[in-house]
Design a protein around this motif. Structure first.
Motif, PDB file in Angstrom:
ATOM      1  N   THR A 120      -1.393-136.816  74.293  1.00  0.00           N
ATOM      2  CA  THR A 120      -2.341-137.578  73.949  1.00  0.00           C
ATOM      3  C   THR A 120      -2.067-139.370  73.861  1.00  0.00           C
ATOM      4  O   THR A 120      -1.017-139.709  73.384  1.00  0.00           O
ATOM      5  CB  THR A 120      -3.074-137.417  72.610  1.00  0.00           C
ATOM      6  OG1 THR A 120      -3.692-135.938  72.628  1.00  0.00           O
ATOM      7  CG2 THR A 120      -4.097-138.376  72.420  1.00  0.00           C
ATOM      8  N   ALA A 121      -2.794-139.906  74.461  1.00  0.00           N
ATOM      9  CA  ALA A 121      -2.717-141.608  74.361  1.00  0.00           C
ATOM     10  C   ALA A 121      -3.839-142.148  73.744  1.00  0.00           C
ATOM     11  O   ALA A 121      -4.994-141.551  74.130  1.00  0.00           O
ATOM     12  CB  ALA A 121      -2.536-142.064  75.814  1.00  0.00           C
ATOM     13  N   TYR A 142      -6.736-138.271  76.160  1.00  0.00           N
ATOM     14  CA  TYR A 142      -7.204-139.771  75.312  1.00  0.00           C
ATOM     15  C   TYR A 142      -7.953-139.144  74.136  1.00  0.00           C
ATOM     16  O   TYR A 142      -8.856-138.287  74.069  1.00  0.00           O
ATOM     17  CB  TYR A 142      -8.002-140.368  76.245  1.00  0.00           C
ATOM     18  CG  TYR A 142      -7.339-140.661  77.542  1.00  0.00           C
ATOM     19  CD1 TYR A 142      -6.213-141.733  77.698  1.00  0.00           C
ATOM     20  CD2 TYR A 142      -7.646-140.176  78.896  1.00  0.00           C
ATOM     21  CE1 TYR A 142      -5.836-142.308  78.867  1.00  0.00           C
ATOM     22  CE2 TYR A 142      -7.062-140.641  79.801  1.00  0.00           C
ATOM     23  CZ  TYR A 142      -6.015-141.609  79.961  1.00  0.00           C
ATOM     24  OH  TYR A 142      -5.193-142.000  81.179  1.00  0.00           O
ATOM     25  N   ASP A 143      -7.673-140.143  73.293  1.00  0.00           N
ATOM     26  CA  ASP A 143      -8.252-139.952  71.956  1.00  0.00           C
ATOM     27  C   ASP A 143      -8.678-141.362  71.617  1.00  0.00           C
ATOM     28  O   ASP A 143      -7.996-142.360  72.184  1.00  0.00           O
ATOM     29  CB  ASP A 143      -7.666-139.385  70.608  1.00  0.00           C
ATOM     30  CG  ASP A 143      -8.532-139.039  69.697  1.00  0.00           C
ATOM     31  OD1 ASP A 143      -9.681-139.193  69.735  1.00  0.00           O
ATOM     32  OD2 ASP A 143      -7.775-138.190  68.782  1.00  0.00           O
ATOM     33  N   ARG A 144      -9.681-141.737  70.694  1.00  0.00           N
ATOM     34  CA  ARG A 144     -10.112-143.231  70.488  1.00  0.00           C
ATOM     35  C   ARG A 144      -9.318-143.814  69.520  1.00  0.00           C
ATOM     36  O   ARG A 144      -9.436-143.259  68.343  1.00  0.00           O
ATOM     37  CB  ARG A 144     -11.497-143.037  70.092  1.00  0.00           C
ATOM     38  CG  ARG A 144     -12.295-144.288  70.014  1.00  0.00           C
ATOM     39  CD  ARG A 144     -13.765-144.051  69.578  1.00  0.00           C
ATOM     40  NE  ARG A 144     -14.516-145.468  69.695  1.00  0.00           N
ATOM     41  CZ  ARG A 144     -15.770-145.612  69.760  1.00  0.00           C
ATOM     42  NH1 ARG A 144     -16.389-144.645  70.146  1.00  0.00           N
ATOM     43  NH2 ARG A 144     -16.343-146.837  69.749  1.00  0.00           N
ATOM     44  N   ALA A 157      -2.955-136.472  65.132  1.00  0.00           N
ATOM     45  CA  ALA A 157      -1.683-135.492  65.299  1.00  0.00           C
ATOM     46  C   ALA A 157      -2.514-134.004  65.606  1.00  0.00           C
ATOM     47  O   ALA A 157      -1.899-133.322  66.624  1.00  0.00           O
ATOM     48  CB  ALA A 157      -0.724-135.458  64.291  1.00  0.00           C
ATOM     49  N   GLY A 158      -3.217-133.623  64.672  1.00  0.00           N
ATOM     50  CA  GLY A 158      -3.642-132.445  64.754  1.00  0.00           C
ATOM     51  C   GLY A 158      -4.722-132.102  65.904  1.00  0.00           C
ATOM     52  O   GLY A 158      -4.579-130.865  66.616  1.00  0.00           O
ATOM     53  N   GLN A 159      -5.487-133.053  66.392  1.00  0.00           N
ATOM     54  CA  GLN A 159      -6.399-132.592  67.517  1.00  0.00           C
ATOM     55  C   GLN A 159      -5.246-132.610  68.739  1.00  0.00           C
ATOM     56  O   GLN A 159      -5.445-131.999  69.776  1.00  0.00           O
ATOM     57  CB  GLN A 159      -7.288-133.914  67.681  1.00  0.00           C
ATOM     58  CG  GLN A 159      -8.199-133.543  66.549  1.00  0.00           C
ATOM     59  CD  GLN A 159      -9.556-134.270  66.976  1.00  0.00           C
ATOM     60  OE1 GLN A 159      -9.580-135.055  68.060  1.00  0.00           O
ATOM     61  NE2 GLN A 159     -10.619-134.589  66.059  1.00  0.00           N
ATOM     62  N   ALA A 160      -4.419-133.629  69.012  1.00  0.00           N
ATOM     63  CA  ALA A 160      -3.272-133.698  69.983  1.00  0.00           C
ATOM     64  C   ALA A 160      -2.603-132.347  70.166  1.00  0.00           C
ATOM     65  O   ALA A 160      -2.477-131.712  71.098  1.00  0.00           O
ATOM     66  CB  ALA A 160      -2.334-134.905  69.959  1.00  0.00           C
ATOM     67  N   PHE A 367     -14.309-146.026  80.237  1.00  0.00           N
ATOM     68  CA  PHE A 367     -14.367-144.975  79.199  1.00  0.00           C
ATOM     69  C   PHE A 367     -14.014-143.876  79.570  1.00  0.00           C
ATOM     70  O   PHE A 367     -14.113-143.156  80.611  1.00  0.00           O
ATOM     71  CB  PHE A 367     -15.811-144.589  78.632  1.00  0.00           C
ATOM     72  CG  PHE A 367     -16.643-145.847  78.032  1.00  0.00           C
ATOM     73  CD1 PHE A 367     -16.763-145.973  76.636  1.00  0.00           C
ATOM     74  CD2 PHE A 367     -17.200-146.842  78.652  1.00  0.00           C
ATOM     75  CE1 PHE A 367     -17.310-146.906  76.100  1.00  0.00           C
ATOM     76  CE2 PHE A 367     -17.973-147.909  77.926  1.00  0.00           C
ATOM     77  CZ  PHE A 367     -17.936-147.887  76.564  1.00  0.00           C
ATOM     78  N   PRO A 368     -12.703-143.250  78.907  1.00  0.00           N
ATOM     79  CA  PRO A 368     -12.089-142.160  79.562  1.00  0.00           C
ATOM     80  C   PRO A 368     -12.970-141.061  79.508  1.00  0.00           C
ATOM     81  O   PRO A 368     -12.529-140.160  80.221  1.00  0.00           O
ATOM     82  CB  PRO A 368     -11.209-141.770  78.319  1.00  0.00           C
ATOM     83  CG  PRO A 368     -10.847-143.344  77.630  1.00  0.00           C
ATOM     84  CD  PRO A 368     -12.211-143.816  77.756  1.00  0.00           C
TER      85      PRO A 368
END
Length: 415
Positions: A120-121, A142-144, A157-160, A367-368
């Motif tokens: 994740t970036a 990608y995360d916001r 970290a959990g979502q990644a 927007f990713p």
């Protein structure tokens, strides 16, 4: 004969740049273009470059500038960059600098250095399209990145982890960002550093527009803030990407990375594999021009771009309907418009180019997740004042018409 090649999985994530395609419109004399986020070629220090190339090709030294050179970059240019970084509050030396073929190559290398498929970036929402293109080949998620959101590092970290990877870095352009023109506050920058420490990740600071401040107080780069915390650049996780493309010349393709020596040494290996080194003669000429006129050149373009920004903001205030919102940047090259819900920037662009001969960049590309359909980016850097007035007048007429159609549709639906 049609071949059925077996391409890599990353190939499907490689997309053409909407902006690079729109740049082709600049060759049409009937188009008023607010699309390309490029500097005005009329402002380049052409005489200084002409003199520099003449000097470096004279005499016995000509062979050296036409030869291979170190992958790290020309020592004299790296020394000048280190001096300039020191003026920004980032004390460093030559060994903390690697020259890249524009900062775009730096982003490509950093994606390869940190990202494995599924990692994740963290990026701002919206973010620079070129960064997404560079990172996409590495197959990340990608995360916001929202510097002041009430979101714990463990949540990122959990979502990644749920997606099969880990958070590897945060990417941001803190000063006059492309595409929004917005600038992060000092508190927001400190918050990003706190998050990076908590997640143990790198911070990629894109300083492409660092020099283009027109008003307001300068805010230290994230790398300067982190050095103040930790005592020295080699103890920092922030990686600063700089470029001459917005100040002296984009065509020479010279950028740089300033970071801890451990990061620089790894980037040098990627540079060796990528293109061995950036063009020697261009680096030597760039050093000469930077030493002779960099700060004078920056002052010159600031005055011109500031006047064009002001002209665009006045035109937007005068012409745009009340339902449209826009940013008011303190520097850079861009104004970001948010249209009422229900309007689509891409559809508006098609009508704008066909009917009004005005070009801009629809916001969705930044927007990713493909959201942001009702946004668009305007660049004022290459538009003289009269062109700005006329272009915004034409564009605003289309927007008013589109807003009216949406409002009539909603009224009809309600009835």
């Amino acid at each position: 004969m049609t071949h059925h090649f077996r391409f890599s999985s990353r190939e499907s994530r490689m997309k053409a740049s909407e902006i690079r395609e729109l740049l082709k419109l600049l060759d049409r004399p009937d188009i008023i273009s607010f699309a390309g986020g490029i500097p005005d070629a009329a402002l380049f220090p052409a005489d200084a470059f002409r003199q520099a190339y003449g000097e470096v090709l004279e005499g016995a030294g000509a062979g050296a500038v036409l030869q291979y050179s170190p992958s790290e970059g020309h020592p004299g240019l790296r020394d000048w960059i280190a001096e300039e970084m020191g003026r920004l509050g980032i004390p460093c030396g030559r060994d903390n600098i690697v020259i890249t073929s524009g900062s775009q190559q730096a982003l490509d290398f950093l994606g390869k250095l940190f990202l494995s498929p599924g990692d994740t970036a963290l990026v701002t929402w919206p973010t620079y399209l070129g960064a997404l293109q560079a990172f996409n080949a590495c197959e990340p998620n990608y995360d916001r990145l929202d510097a002041m959101a009430n979101r714990a590092p463990a949540d990122y970290a959990g979502q990644a982890g749920e997606k099969g990877g880990s958070v590897k870095f945060a990417y941001l352009s803190p000063d006059f960002a492309n595409p929004t023109g917005e600038t992060m506050t000092g508190a927001q920058r400190e918050r990003v550093l706190d998050f990076a420490d908590a997640l143990d990740i790198a911070v990629i600071e894109d300083g492409a527009y660092q020099s283009l401040r027109y008003d307001g107080e300068a805010i230290p780069p994230l790398l300067a803030l982190e050095i103040a915390r930790k005592g020295g650049i080699d103890d920092c996780r922030t990686i600063y990407c700089g470029t001459f493309s917005k100040t002296l010349s984009p065509g020479l393709r010279i950028g740089w990375v300033c970071a801890a020596r451990d990061i620089v040494s790894r980037l040098v290996i990627l540079k060796q594999a990528g293109d061995l080194h950036s063009a020697t003669i261009n680096q030597v000429a760039m050093e000469r021009v930077a030493r002779s006129c960099f700060h004078e050149q920056v002052e010159r373009i600031r005055a011109v771009y500031a006047a064009r920004r002001d002209r665009m903001l006045r035109a937007l205030e005068r012409e745009m309907p009340a339902q449209v919102q826009w940013t008011r940047p303190e520097g850079g090259m861009f104004v970001w418009l948010t249209l009422p819900e229900g309007l689509d920037g891409a559809a508006l662009l098609a009508r704008s180019v066909e009917w009004e001969r005005v070009a801009f960049v629809p916001g969705r590309a930044f927007f990713p997740d493909g959201s942001g359909a009702n946004t668009l980016r305007l660049s004022f850097s290459c538009a003289p004042g009269d062109m700005i007035d006329e272009g915004i007048r034409r564009l605003a007429g289309l927007v008013r018409e589109a807003v009216g159609q949406v409002d009539r549709g909603r009224l009809a639906g309600a009835a």
